[in-house]
Design an enzyme around this catalytic site. Sequence first.
Site, short mmCIF file in Angstrom:
data_model
loop_
_atom_site.label_atom_id
_atom_site.label_comp_id
_atom_site.label_asym_id
_atom_site.label_seq_id
_atom_site.Cartn_x
_atom_site.Cartn_y
_atom_site.Cartn_z
N HIS A 83 -39.85 -73.48 31.32
CA HIS A 83 -40.87 -72.72 32.08
C HIS A 83 -40.94 -73.22 33.52
O HIS A 83 -41.44 -72.53 34.40
CB HIS A 83 -42.26 -72.92 31.47
CG HIS A 83 -42.39 -72.49 30.05
ND1 HIS A 83 -42.32 -71.16 29.67
CD2 HIS A 83 -42.58 -73.19 28.91
CE1 HIS A 83 -42.48 -71.07 28.36
NE2 HIS A 83 -42.63 -72.28 27.87
N HIS A 110 -45.05 -81.19 38.27
CA HIS A 110 -44.17 -80.03 38.08
C HIS A 110 -44.47 -79.03 39.18
O HIS A 110 -45.43 -79.21 39.94
CB HIS A 110 -44.38 -79.41 36.69
CG HIS A 110 -45.76 -78.88 36.52
ND1 HIS A 110 -46.78 -79.63 35.95
CD2 HIS A 110 -46.33 -77.70 36.88
CE1 HIS A 110 -47.90 -78.91 35.97
NE2 HIS A 110 -47.65 -77.74 36.53
N HIS A 112 -44.38 -74.78 40.77
CA HIS A 112 -44.42 -73.33 40.55
C HIS A 112 -43.85 -72.70 41.81
O HIS A 112 -44.22 -73.09 42.91
CB HIS A 112 -45.87 -72.86 40.36
CG HIS A 112 -46.56 -73.52 39.20
ND1 HIS A 112 -46.57 -72.99 37.93
CD2 HIS A 112 -47.26 -74.68 39.11
CE1 HIS A 112 -47.25 -73.79 37.11
NE2 HIS A 112 -47.68 -74.82 37.80
N HIS A 135 -48.03 -79.53 41.14
CA HIS A 135 -49.18 -80.05 40.40
C HIS A 135 -48.89 -81.46 39.90
O HIS A 135 -47.94 -81.66 39.15
CB HIS A 135 -49.49 -79.15 39.19
CG HIS A 135 -50.00 -77.80 39.61
ND1 HIS A 135 -49.90 -76.68 38.81
CD2 HIS A 135 -50.63 -77.41 40.74
CE1 HIS A 135 -50.45 -75.65 39.45
NE2 HIS A 135 -50.90 -76.06 40.62
N THR A 217 -52.98 -73.96 33.76
CA THR A 217 -52.53 -72.61 34.12
C THR A 217 -51.43 -72.10 33.19
O THR A 217 -50.81 -71.08 33.47
CB THR A 217 -52.03 -72.55 35.58
OG1 THR A 217 -50.87 -73.39 35.70
CG2 THR A 217 -53.10 -73.01 36.55
N THR A 218 -51.19 -72.85 32.10
CA THR A 218 -50.27 -72.37 31.06
C THR A 218 -50.99 -72.54 29.72
O THR A 218 -51.91 -73.34 29.60
CB THR A 218 -48.98 -73.22 31.02
OG1 THR A 218 -49.31 -74.60 30.85
CG2 THR A 218 -48.17 -73.05 32.30
ZN ZN Z 1 -48.88 -76.26 37.05
#
Ligand code: ZN
Length: 301
Positions: A83, A110, A112, A135, A217-218
Amino acid sequence: PCLFLSLLQFFFEVGWCYQSAFSCDHICTEPDTWGNVSQQCNGRSQSPINIIKSRVSTEKDLPSFQFIGQQDAFHARLLNTGHSVQLDLPSNIWVQGGNLGETYKALQLHLHWGKNGGPGSEHTIDGEQFPMEMHIVLIKEEYNSLSEAVSDREGVAVLGFFFKESRNDNKKFNPLIRALKRITSPSNTTLSGVSLEMFTLPQNNMTRYFRYDGSLTTPNCSQSVIWTLFEDTVPLSSKQLAAFSQLKFPSGKPMVNTYRPVQPLNGRQVYYSGGHVSVVSAMVLITSVLVSSLPLLHHTT
Ligand SMILES: [Zn+2]
Ligand SMILES: *[C@@H]1O[C@H](CO)[C@@H](O)[C@H](O)[C@H]1NC(C)=O
Ligand SMILES: *[C@@H]1O[C@H](CO)[C@@H](O)[C@H](O)[C@H]1NC(C)=O
Ligand SMILES: *[C@@H]1O[C@H](CO)[C@@H](O)[C@H](O)[C@H]1NC(C)=O
Ligand SMILES: *[C@@H]1O[C@H](CO)[C@@H](O)[C@H](O)[C@H]1NC(C)=O
C-alpha cells in the site's frame, strides 16, 4: 465487466486498497467503502481533513517538539507494504513536547504520494494538495504495539510533513530513493547509515504546526491519533518525487495516488501553534484594547 466480480465483494471480505490499485483482476475494497472492512472508517473523527486556515484557533500552548535520537544513525528495514513504502524506526527515537502530554516512541515512517510527482498528500490546506506527505507514527511509551495503542484515544501521535517540489535534489533523501528500485514489488530491503533528521525539517522549522484529533488514514481507521501537521515543507525535486511512482501494488499496477480522500470535520476544532504570527496577533490585541478603551477614556475626561 467487473460487475459480476463486484458481487463477490458483497459476500466475501476482500482487502482494502486505494482507488488506483483496483482492477477487475484484483478486486479490492476502495476508500468509499472502507466502512465494510472496518466500521470505524465511518466514524465521526476521521482523517485526513482539509485545513481551512481562516478557521484555525491559534493556541499559545502548542510549544515546539523535542526529539531524542533524531541524529543517531541506524539501519532498518525498508518495505513495500503493498500500500505504501515504510521505514521501520529504531525504538530509541522518542518525541516530547508539542503539548502531547506524554513521551511517545517512534514505530515507523511511511509516505503518501501522487502520480509522477503530481498531487498526492492526504491532508490539504485551503484545498491545496501537496505532492507528498510523510507520516512518522509514534505510540505512547507504555504500549508495545500499534494495535495496543489504538485502544487509547490518545495512544498514537502522527507527525505529518508536507513536501514541495524544489529545483534541486534534496540529497538527504537519495539513500531512500535509491533503495526504492530494490522493492518495486511488495518486499523488503535494508537501509543503512540513515538518521531520522535526514527526512524531517530543521528543528527550528518545526514550531509552526496544526493540531487536531483524528484517526489512522488506513483501515482499521482507529480514532486514536493526535495529529500534528507541520506548516513548513520538505523540498524534493520533481525527479525525486516521481521516483516513488516506480513502486508497484501487489496487482502489478503502479503504486500511485496512495492517499485517502479528505473526510468531514464534523465540528472538530483545528489548532495552530502560532509561531511567526504571534507578533501580528499581539499587535491586533493591543490595537483592539486601545480601540475598545477609547470611548471609556472619552467618558472619564
Ligand atoms: Zn499515513
Ligand atoms: C459496503 O459495500 C457496499 C457495496 O459495495 C456499499 O453499497 C455499501 O455502502 C458499503 N457499506 C459501507 C458501510 O461502506
Ligand atoms: C482495530 O480496532 C480495534 C478497536 O479499536 C482494536 O482493538 C484492534 O487492535 C485494531 N487492530 C489493529 C490492527 O490496529
Ligand atoms: C521481508 O523479507 C524476508 C525475506 O527477504 C521475508 O521472509 C519476510 O516475509 C519479509 N517481510 C515482509 C513484511 O515483507
Ligand atoms: C525554515 O524557516 C526559515 C525561517 O522562517 C525559512 O527561511 C526557511 O525557508 C525554512 N526552511 C524550510 C525547509 O522550510
